[in-house]
Motif scaffolding. Structure first.
Motif, short mmCIF file in Angstrom:
data_model
loop_
_atom_site.label_atom_id
_atom_site.label_comp_id
_atom_site.label_asym_id
_atom_site.label_seq_id
_atom_site.Cartn_x
_atom_site.Cartn_y
_atom_site.Cartn_z
N LEU A 143 79.55 62.03 46.22
CA LEU A 143 78.42 61.94 47.13
C LEU A 143 77.60 63.22 47.10
O LEU A 143 76.37 63.19 47.04
CB LEU A 143 78.91 61.65 48.55
CG LEU A 143 77.85 61.70 49.65
CD1 LEU A 143 76.77 60.64 49.42
CD2 LEU A 143 78.49 61.50 51.02
N ALA A 144 78.27 64.35 47.13
CA ALA A 144 77.56 65.64 47.11
C ALA A 144 76.76 65.81 45.83
O ALA A 144 75.63 66.30 45.85
CB ALA A 144 78.57 66.78 47.26
N GLY B 76 82.52 53.01 54.58
CA GLY B 76 83.24 54.26 54.70
C GLY B 76 84.36 54.42 53.70
O GLY B 76 84.54 53.60 52.79
N PRO B 77 85.15 55.48 53.85
CA PRO B 77 86.25 55.74 52.91
C PRO B 77 87.30 54.64 52.99
O PRO B 77 87.60 54.13 54.07
CB PRO B 77 86.82 57.08 53.39
CG PRO B 77 85.75 57.68 54.24
CD PRO B 77 85.02 56.54 54.86
N VAL C 53 79.72 55.15 46.67
CA VAL C 53 79.47 56.23 47.61
C VAL C 53 78.16 56.96 47.34
O VAL C 53 77.58 57.56 48.25
CB VAL C 53 80.64 57.24 47.60
CG1 VAL C 53 80.66 58.05 46.31
CG2 VAL C 53 80.61 58.14 48.82
N ALA C 54 77.63 56.89 46.13
CA ALA C 54 76.55 57.78 45.70
C ALA C 54 75.16 57.31 46.12
O ALA C 54 74.87 56.11 46.16
CB ALA C 54 76.59 57.95 44.18
N ASP C 55 74.29 58.27 46.39
CA ASP C 55 72.85 58.02 46.45
C ASP C 55 72.37 57.71 45.03
O ASP C 55 72.96 58.17 44.05
CB ASP C 55 72.10 59.27 46.93
CG ASP C 55 72.22 59.51 48.42
OD1 ASP C 55 72.94 58.77 49.10
OD2 ASP C 55 71.57 60.47 48.90
N VAL C 56 71.25 56.98 44.93
CA VAL C 56 70.60 56.88 43.64
C VAL C 56 70.11 58.27 43.26
O VAL C 56 69.66 59.04 44.12
CB VAL C 56 69.44 55.86 43.67
CG1 VAL C 56 68.25 56.38 44.48
CG2 VAL C 56 69.01 55.49 42.26
N CYS C 57 70.22 58.63 41.99
CA CYS C 57 69.85 59.97 41.53
C CYS C 57 68.41 59.98 41.01
O CYS C 57 68.01 59.07 40.28
CB CYS C 57 70.79 60.42 40.42
SG CYS C 57 72.53 60.55 40.90
N GLN C 58 67.66 61.01 41.35
CA GLN C 58 66.30 61.13 40.80
C GLN C 58 66.33 61.24 39.29
O GLN C 58 65.64 60.51 38.58
CB GLN C 58 65.62 62.37 41.37
CG GLN C 58 64.91 62.18 42.69
CD GLN C 58 64.09 63.39 43.05
OE1 GLN C 58 63.28 63.87 42.25
NE2 GLN C 58 64.30 63.90 44.25
N ASP C 59 67.10 62.18 38.79
CA ASP C 59 67.16 62.48 37.36
C ASP C 59 68.20 61.57 36.72
O ASP C 59 69.36 61.57 37.12
CB ASP C 59 67.54 63.96 37.17
CG ASP C 59 67.35 64.44 35.74
OD1 ASP C 59 67.57 63.65 34.81
OD2 ASP C 59 67.01 65.63 35.57
N THR D 266 83.54 63.33 53.94
CA THR D 266 82.33 62.60 53.58
C THR D 266 81.15 63.10 54.38
O THR D 266 80.04 63.29 53.85
CB THR D 266 82.53 61.09 53.79
OG1 THR D 266 83.66 60.65 53.03
CG2 THR D 266 81.30 60.31 53.37
N TRP D 267 81.36 63.34 55.69
CA TRP D 267 80.28 63.89 56.51
C TRP D 267 79.83 65.25 55.98
O TRP D 267 78.63 65.52 55.88
CB TRP D 267 80.74 64.03 57.97
CG TRP D 267 79.63 64.52 58.86
CD1 TRP D 267 78.73 63.75 59.55
CD2 TRP D 267 79.29 65.88 59.12
NE1 TRP D 267 77.85 64.56 60.22
CE2 TRP D 267 78.16 65.86 59.98
CE3 TRP D 267 79.81 67.11 58.71
CZ2 TRP D 267 77.56 67.03 60.44
CZ3 TRP D 267 79.21 68.27 59.16
CH2 TRP D 267 78.09 68.23 60.01
#
Length: 393
Positions: A167-168, A198-199, A245-251, A291-292
């Motif tokens: 996630l980070a 959640g986890p 868990v991940a955000d979509v990545c810009q790159d 996660t937070w």
């Protein structure tokens, strides 16, 4: 060799303002028409009509977004090529409707989401109220092939402690409804509203996992197995473990890095399971804290250690992840790709860092979106001072 496929949820934004725009049905029709015209002129399969199953462009919960889905790939190079092709294909269709495609996980500008046309989407919004109607977030889901459900659950029990690090790595949603949320991934906070998100807990066996899914649906809270929104889960459609868990990545290079780390985690933890190594006994409550922490700071501060749950510099925790999966990276010849990708992230920052730098530089959320559009399509090294108004053409 384990295969990897990726689903990317992408935001549709209006050319000239950067505001999210609810035209997914029109964009999808344009994309389908373009694919058919391609096929008529060329015998080779094109975007939208691929030769291999699992590759597609479709709608999502809200009409301000579309989702791409790659075929399973054995090499990161091939995966990256298809990701670029789908972003380009979606962008071409969006531009014909006066819009652009941005790989950002939340809309920086204020937006009123509009649910998609399917009965299921309408039912979700009706049943879950504001949680459903306000849910406009874009994630990246990585599917890694597994041999069996037993292997998948054994892996799930072992990768769960590393999910906050992924996630980070992907954090790309600092803005929400026109305001800085204070988080690197506010998408994660929005996802946390869902009762099944959640986890994952420790399951111990495929039987226990499937019983959990069945009980979730039988409770009447989860409408169907697809609404079990765990940060990682067994896919209900493919023989894969799905990292959610991940955000979509810009790159797109960060998307490939995320995919390489996910596959290596599956391979490394499967080997440890087969060798009889014990499962890390970390409570789910502590994983929620980890996660937070990852959602709050991304890679710009501290992360919680996957074993001790104590704060450590994010770069050190990320280095531990790379070392943990190094044998698998070597097996798949992904060491250089991951080493270079991690170094780039630690130097250039995550998508959230990019957005905040652009806001500091221009003071305009519209220009934040414009910069994200450039990065989405690999144009960040060109026309550096291009503003959103100039993206009309």
């Amino acid at each position: 060799m384990r295969t990897v496929g990726v689903e990317e949820e992408l935001l549709l934004v209006r050319s000239g303002s950067g505001q999210a725009i609810s035209i997914a049905p029109q964009v999808l029709r344009r994309a389908d028409l373009a694919a058919r015209e391609h096929d008529a002129d060329d015998d080779r399969p094109g975007p939208g009509h691929p030769a291999e199953a699992g590759s597609s462009l479709g709608g999502e919960l809200q009409r301000q977004q579309v989702e791409t889905d790659t075929a399973p790939h054995r090499t990161m190079e091939a995966l990256g090529e298809e990701l670029v092709a789908w972003r380009s294909h979606a962008e071409g269709a969006a531009r014909r409707e006066g819009a652009r495609i941005a790989a950002i996980a939340t809309s920086p500008l204020p937006v009123e989401p509009r649910a998609g046309e399917s009965d299921r989407y309408r039912q979700i919004v009706e049943r879950f109220g504001l949680t459903g109607s306000e849910q406009l977030t874009c994630g990246c889901h990585v599917h890694v092939s597994v041999d069996s459900d037993e292997e998948a659950v054994a892996v799930l029990d072992r990768i769960r402690v590393w999910l906050p690090v992924l996630l980070a790595v992907s954090a790309n949603s600092p803005y929400w409804q026109g305001r800085d949320s204070g988080y690197a991934s506010y998408r994660n906070q929005v996802m946390g509203r869902w009762p099944t998100a959640g986890p994952p807990d420790l399951f111990g066996s495929a039987e226990a996992y499937h019983r959990f899914v069945e009980d979730s649906v039988a409770s009447g809270v989860a409408m169907d197995p697809g609404m079990v929104y765990l940060d990682a889960r067994l896919s209900s459609s493919y023989p894969t473990l799905e990292f959610r868990v991940a955000d979509v990545c810009q790159d797109v290079r960060d998307t490939v890095l995320l995919a390489a780390l996910s596959r290596a985690l599956v391979q490394a933890t499967s080997a440890r399971w087969r060798a009889g190594e014990p499962v890390p006994q970390v409570r789910t409550q502590m994983l929620r804290l980890a996660t937070w922490q990852a959602a709050r700071y991304g890679l710009s501060g501290e992360l919680l250690d996957p074993v001790t749950s104590r704060p450590r510099p994010a770069a050190d925790v990320l280095a531990d992840l790379v070392e943990y999966v190094r044998p698998a990276l070597e097996e798949y010849d992904d060491v250089a790709l991951v080493t270079e990708g991690v170094a780039r992230l630690l130097t250039d920052g995550t998508g959230a860092d990019r957005q905040r730098r652009e806001m500091e530089r221009t003071g305009s959320l519209s220009d934040v979106v414009a910069a994200a559009v450039r990065t989405t399509h690999g144009l960040e090294g060109q026309d550096h001072d291009l503003t959103v108004a100039q993206l009309r053409a």
